[in-house]
Design a protein around this motif. Structure first.
Motif, short mmCIF file in Angstrom:
data_model
loop_
_atom_site.label_atom_id
_atom_site.label_comp_id
_atom_site.label_asym_id
_atom_site.label_seq_id
_atom_site.Cartn_x
_atom_site.Cartn_y
_atom_site.Cartn_z
N SER A 68 -86.19 82.75 44.33
CA SER A 68 -86.97 82.32 43.53
C SER A 68 -86.78 82.18 41.81
O SER A 68 -85.81 83.32 41.59
CB SER A 68 -88.48 82.76 43.56
N ILE A 69 -86.96 81.40 40.98
CA ILE A 69 -86.58 81.51 39.69
C ILE A 69 -86.94 82.87 39.05
O ILE A 69 -86.41 83.29 37.82
CB ILE A 69 -86.98 80.34 38.94
N GLU A 70 -87.96 83.41 39.40
CA GLU A 70 -88.47 84.72 38.97
C GLU A 70 -87.59 85.77 39.68
O GLU A 70 -87.87 87.07 39.07
CB GLU A 70 -89.99 84.91 38.86
N HIS A 83 -87.48 86.51 43.27
CA HIS A 83 -87.84 86.93 44.36
C HIS A 83 -87.00 86.73 45.41
O HIS A 83 -86.79 85.48 45.68
CB HIS A 83 -89.24 86.72 44.79
N LEU A 135 -96.98 84.48 51.12
CA LEU A 135 -98.12 83.94 50.67
C LEU A 135 -98.51 83.86 49.14
O LEU A 135 -98.92 83.19 48.45
CB LEU A 135 -99.31 84.08 51.54
N LEU A 154 -96.78 85.31 46.75
CA LEU A 154 -95.71 85.19 45.84
C LEU A 154 -95.67 83.30 45.59
O LEU A 154 -94.87 82.84 44.77
CB LEU A 154 -94.44 85.68 46.02
N ALA A 155 -96.12 82.44 46.56
CA ALA A 155 -95.98 81.36 46.41
C ALA A 155 -94.46 80.96 46.35
O ALA A 155 -94.15 80.41 45.62
CB ALA A 155 -96.89 80.62 45.39
N THR A 156 -93.81 81.32 47.36
CA THR A 156 -92.23 80.83 47.31
C THR A 156 -91.97 79.43 47.82
O THR A 156 -90.90 79.22 47.87
CB THR A 156 -91.52 81.96 48.06
N TYR A 157 -93.16 78.77 48.33
CA TYR A 157 -92.71 77.39 48.88
C TYR A 157 -94.02 76.53 48.57
O TYR A 157 -94.95 76.90 48.13
CB TYR A 157 -92.86 77.54 50.41
N ASP A 158 -93.69 75.06 48.86
CA ASP A 158 -94.69 74.19 48.50
C ASP A 158 -95.28 73.83 50.15
O ASP A 158 -94.66 73.70 50.96
CB ASP A 158 -94.02 73.07 47.81
N PRO A 159 -96.54 73.52 49.82
CA PRO A 159 -97.15 73.15 50.95
C PRO A 159 -96.68 71.44 51.23
O PRO A 159 -96.15 71.19 50.10
CB PRO A 159 -98.48 73.05 50.67
N ASP A 197 -99.69 74.57 54.92
CA ASP A 197 -99.21 75.76 54.39
C ASP A 197 -98.49 76.19 55.66
O ASP A 197 -99.34 76.90 56.48
CB ASP A 197 -100.39 76.35 53.83
#
Lengths: 315, 412
Positions: free
Chosen positions: B106-108, B110, B154, B156-161, B167
């Motif tokens: 991820s851009i942060e 992770h 979940l 870190l919300a590493t994905y989009d629904p 989800d």
């Protein structure tokens, strides 16, 4: 030389757009608003009341070839403050009346809002431009719908003029302070107990890019403008490291009223958004309008909470 | 053997057994008479015995006196459920390549770290979005052991629904929990899974029941997830009531269901998903117990129209079990009025009242019937043709239900 008239110069998006446009040599920018701009820009600015004949007279005086109508509904309706319904829509009425009299007008770009779809349990999961909104409309939604009706009337008079209506998802990012972004960046965010809406945003820079794209490539039609992807509110607050405070309906209303006191105006359509969410279909934006936002929804949220560099170039 | 066991018991215990078996005249019997009466009956059980009593006798265990003889779940059932769950795990783990890990970051900053799907370079979450149609366990195993990893993604919300709010992580967690219900409690048996297409869209039309909780939607989705090869997700669509109820409103989307609007259904089929439809709707859901397994009117038959427009087959599904889990003893219009008074947005006509708060352990059967293909030319069908097709579907479900009920020895 293009003569561009921009209404709503004091809004965040307006200020950013005018600042961008005024650096270009191929156009003269005339900015209008009823209060002083928050963002400094180097353009011809006229402070006049947006709801009345002043605006119409000024438009006829300037004789623009292009109008960018950002303050399409009165800001009281956007912020949920009281104003008589006539006041809230007179600006657009005057503007479109003036446009009908202009002869050299080439294109009109109107900033609308995805709030026009309202929030109803019977709305489809993904809202397309052609979707008929369900349920009882909020005040803001009615204003937007009425404003979009004016476009139809103006189009009859100027069939050759291009009318681009951009329905923006809530603008979020480091350079805006609109009511929704101020609400979502509170340290403790009141949410509705048991509801986790799906939300969509557009980065403030992408919003300005979209407007500039519309100025450069006039395309007739209505387009939803939103970043790719969507986000559940709970996840968004977690990304932003904000604490959600779930409240039952009545208490949520009270919290919104309290927020208004502390200068975080809560629009009356916010509750619907926090209950049912809103996700729009952006296929037309990608394919017909030819615009792709540089930030995804997730990146927009991270930028808005300043978790990643504001000027991060999205990959 | 039985005789000796009985004689070693006290009179009090014998009396308890007699009461359980409902032996008449037990209160005036002596101890030896009780032993005599409690002897295993040499005669065949009466034909008009209801199934519940039959099971009680089958499961009757002399050592277990004092414990409540529950209808249903026997140790054999439990062992079988465990075996079926293990088999599913083994089957599903083939779809994941444990030797390689997803390179997404991820851009942060992770890292993803999940194993990749077999034959691709990405994990289910960050791949091409096939997870919306093919439920593959993200860590390769389905169960509580993978929850810490899932929980990380979940939070870190590493994905989009997906567009309808699915989800994949929440869906997988729910899947592993509901499998207990599927294998251990309802012991669902599936027939004709090969009638569900392994690729592209289809409309699964099933009979509806439940009275309190729509278990059938979950079980239908689980049946296709657990038994189909490769596993597929059924996007069950529900009324707007799901959008109004707190907690349900977002959970039902996260696990992969959607709102039963025409736009949503069309869009789901356009994306090649399996659409689970219960056209009987609220009427079927609130069916009283004496109307169980009588398929009512299939709504306005919009599903036939949808399937024809999208050019996908209709797969009728007959479900045994859902209509007995909460047997509705009464259907009240008054109560519905009261609910409407409190929640004016709700469109409820009647409310079924079931007396049992926990679902009965019914043995479920789901039969997927041969698909009804769309008519060849792809032209929209007219009203009459639509009605005929709907009636065909309804009749085939009803026939299958009758057949399954006739061959059923016990409900539990």
């Amino acid at each position: 030389m293009e003569r561009v008239l921009v209404t709503g110069a004091a809004t965040w998006t307006g200020g950013n757009l005018i600042r961008r446009l005024s650096q270009r040599d191929d156009m003269a920018v005339f900015a209008v608003d009823d209060r002083s701009p928050r963002i400094r820009f180097d353009a011809d600015f006229r402070k006049l009341s947006l709801d009345g004949l002043d605006l119409a007279r000024y438009i006829l005086e300037v004789d623009p070839t292009m109008v960018v109508h950002l303050q399409s509904v009165h800001r009281t309706s956007e912020e949920g403050r009281r104003a008589s319904s006539e006041d809230r829509i007179l600006g657009s009425l005057g503007l479109f009346g003036a446009i009908e009299r202009l002869t050299s007008i080439r294109s009109v770009i109107i900033k609308s809002d995805t709030a026009i779809y309202g929030a109803s349990p019977r709305n489809p999961s993904v809202l397309a431009e052609t979707t008929r909104p369900q349920g009882k409309p909020s005040r803001h939604q009615r204003d937007l719908a009425e404003m979009e009706r004016f476009i139809g009337e103006a189009r009859k008079v100027h069939p050759e003029t291009v009318f681009t209506t951009l329905r923006f998802a809530p603008i979020f990012g480091p350079n805006v302070g609109n009511s929704i972004s101020r609400y979502l960046t509170l340290p403790v965010v009141p949410t509705l107990l048991g509801f986790d809406p799906r939300l969509q945003f557009i980065h403030d820079r992408d919003a300005v890019d979209a407007l500039e794209h519309a100025i450069d490539n006039p395309i007739d039609g209505i387009f939803n403008v939103a970043a790719d992807g969507q986000m559940y509110l709970s996840r968004m607050l977690r990304l932003g490291r904000r604490i959600p405070q779930p409240l039952p309906g009545r208490m949520f209303d009270t919290a919104l009223r309290a927020m208004t006191r502390f200068n975080v105006p809560a629009p009356d359509h916010l509750k619907g958004l926090m209950k049912h969410g809103r996700v729009t279909d952006t296929t037309r934006m990608h394919e017909d309008f030819g615009f792709t936002p540089t930030h995804t929804c997730r990146q927009t949220v991270l930028c808005g909470y300043e978790r990643i560099d504001t000027n991060h170039d999205a990959t | 053997m039985m005789q000796r066991d009985l004689t070693s018991l006290t009179k009090r215990e014998l009396y308890g057994m007699a009461r359980d078996r409902d032996i008449s005249g037990r209160s005036s019997m002596s101890r030896s008479e009780l032993v005599e009466a409690l002897r295993p009956p040499p005669t065949e059980p009466h034909e008009d015995d209801n199934p519940e009593v039959e099971v009680v006798e089958d499961d009757f265990d002399v050592d277990g006196i004092g414990s409540v003889p529950l209808p249903g779940i026997s140790p054999e059932d439990r062992a079988e459920a465990r075996a079926r769950r293990t088999a599913l795990e083994d089957r599903l783990s083939q779809f994941v390549d444990q030797s390689r890990h997803c390179s997404w970051t991820s851009i942060e900053g992770h890292p993803c770290g999940l194993p990749v799907l077999a034959g691709t370079d990405r994990c289910g979450l960050h791949g091409d979005g096939s997870i919306a149609d093919r439920p593959i366990p993200l860590t390769g195993s389905l169960g509580f052991s993978s929850w810490p990893t899932l929980w990380r993604h979940l939070t870190l919300a590493t994905y989009d629904p997906d567009a309808f709010g699915l989800d994949p992580v929440v869906a997988e967690m729910t899947w592993s929990v509901l499998n207990r219900l599927y294998y251990d409690y309802f012991r669902v048996e599936v027939e004709g899974i090969e009638n569900v297409p392994s690729n592209g869209g289809a409309v699964l039309v099933a009979n509806h029941g439940g009275a309190a909780v729509p278990y059938d939607g979950a079980m239908l989705a689980l049946a296709v997830m657990n038994e189909a090869e490769p596993p597929r997700r059924v996007r069950v669509i529900g009324t707007e009531i799901f959008n109004m109820l707190p907690f349900v409103s977002h959970l039902y989307r996260k696990v992969g269901a959607a709102y039963a609007g025409r736009d949503d259904a069309r869009e789901l089929l356009k994306r090649g998903h399996l659409l689970g439809v219960f056209p009987e709707g609220e009427r079927g859901f609130m069916k009283p117990v004496w109307e169980a397994y009588r398929v009512g009117r299939l709504g306005r038959g919009g599903f036939a129209d949808l399937a024809q427009d999208a050019g996908v087959p209709i797969v009728p599904v007959a479900i045994i079990g859902s209509e007995e889990v909460h047997p509705a003893v009464m259907v009240s219009k008054r109560l519905a009025q009261l609910v409407r008074l409190i929640f004016p947005e709700q469109r409820v006509e009647e409310i079924a009242i079931a007396l049992n708060p926990i679902p009965l352990p019914i043995r479920w059967k789901i039969r997927f019937l041969p698909p009804v293909e769309p008519s060849g030319d792809g032209e929209p069908i007219d009203g009459l043709e639509q009605l005929e097709r709907v009636e065909d579907v309804r009749r085939s479900i009803q026939t299958a239900l009758d057949d399954m009920l006739a061959h059923r020895t016990t409900a539990f």
